[in-house]
Scaffold this active site. Structure first.
Site: not given
Length: 372
Positions: A270, A75, A94, A96, A267, A118, A15
């Protein structure tokens, strides 16, 4: 503002943080957009697409980080990228952070301001920048899980929809939010026998009203989970606590109660994963076995469908990115409390409570920081 978009360097991450359309929108508002050479190739955007949008191509990530006032990524910054961040620079991606103390400490030491996709919220209590990737990951989960179920990949050798005279796969989805709903829809569409577990009665009522004919739902308790996983061919972990580490809902001891070759798709990896035996994997080596149970724990699942994911993410992030560029981060966050909710780090201070709690780090209120 000078907006920079480097090429993603996490393994098998295809991405890109800005689409040509987003770059064109920013340029039309008077901003400078700097794109690393080849950053969009994995998502099907070449350098010419960005040049046509008015962006400038540079040869290296180092030049992007050195020049840009705001870095837009997908990311979390990797160790080498974190070394290039500087005081006063804005990072929008993102993060995390809750399961990642190394990244958290590096961001604090850099002095940058970091807004996490997020944890940005909306007026309905949702997570609008997480939602599109949750939709993608949820729809991918049964697809990758069914591949893992194939005998050649270590699975039970069960077909999701069965065939006449042979029953379908039994799929348990833990969590009825965005990920879980999309996972259940696709699994049911593949013909599987699907049960969704959730602790919110209003959510269960919604799922029953809208999807009652497609899949079942059940109130989530430890006992219900333990019972259902014993007969499951696939368990999809789709639990999220915004900004915090995911709860461990299936223990290692429980793996011995599952069918040999059953599949766990995490899922929530992360955010640390919701199975005790989960560890992050990559698209190059996505699965592993523990006690006879196959685990699929790829930490950037949407990267497998990079073009769809990039466009979906770009549609969601672009208004916030433009607000940050137009107004500066402080004014943008003062004007929009939902964007302020995304502020995780500023000038060596942690500003998100759930991350502080998970990592044992003192937290400063984002409202205090934004008014300083």
């Amino acid at each position: 503002m000078k907006i920079g978009c480097p090429k993603e360097i996490k393994p098998q991450e295809f991405r890109v943080g800005m689409t040509p359309n987003a770059a064109q929108e920013a340029v039309s508002r008077g901003h400078d957009v700097i794109i690393e050479n080849g950053a969009g190739i994995g998502a099907g955007f070449d350098n010419d697409d960005y040049v046509a949008a008015g962006a400038r191509i540079v040869d290296s990530a180092e030049e992007v980080f050195a020049t840009a006032e705001m870095i837009v990524k997908v990311k979390e910054p990797q160790a080498g990228e974190r070394k290039m961040l500087r005081e006063g620079q804005l990072l929008f991606t993102y993060l995390h952070l809750a399961p990642d103390p190394d990244q958290t400490h590096d961001l604090l030491e850099s002095g940058c301001t970091a807004i996490a996709y997020e944890t940005v919220t909306d007026a309905n209590g949702g997570l609008p920048l997480l939602a599109p990737m949750s939709e993608v990951a949820g729809r991918l989960a049964p697809q990758v899980g069914s591949w893992t179920l194939q005998k050649a990949n270590g699975g039970r050798g069960v077909l999701m929809g069965g065939v006449p005279g042979v029953g379908p796969a039994k799929v348990v989805v833990i969590g009825g939010g965005v990920v879980g709903t999309h996972a259940a829809k696709i699994a049911a569409g593949m013909g599987a026998d699907v049960t969704v577990l959730d602790r919110s009665l209003p959510r269960l009522r919604y799922l029953d009203d809208v999807f009652g004919g497609q899949f079942k739902n059940q109130y989530s308790t430890a006992g219900a989970t333990a019972e259902l996983i014993q007969t499951a061919d696939m368990v999809i972990g789709a639990v999220l606590i915004p900004g915090a580490a995911a709860p461990k809902l299936v223990t290692r001891a429980q793996l011995s109660t599952m069918k040999p070759g059953a599949v766990l798709v995490d899922v929530a990896i992360d955010q640390g994963g919701c199975f005790e035996t989960s560890k992050a994997t990559t698209h190059a080596d996505p699965i592993y076995e523990v006690d006879g149970v196959m685990h699929y724990c790829v930490a950037n699942m949407p990267g497998a469908v990079a073009r769809t994911s990039t466009i979906a993410l770009g549609n969601a992030t672009m208004p916030f990115m433009l607000a940050l560029a137009d107004k500066g981060w402080k004014q943008a966050c003062q004007d929009d409390p939902h964007l302020l909710a995304g502020l995780n780090v500023h000038a060596g201070q942690l500003t998100y409570y759930a991350v502080g709690k998970a990592l044992g780090i003192d937290v400063v209120s984002p409202n205090v920081v934004v008014k300083s």
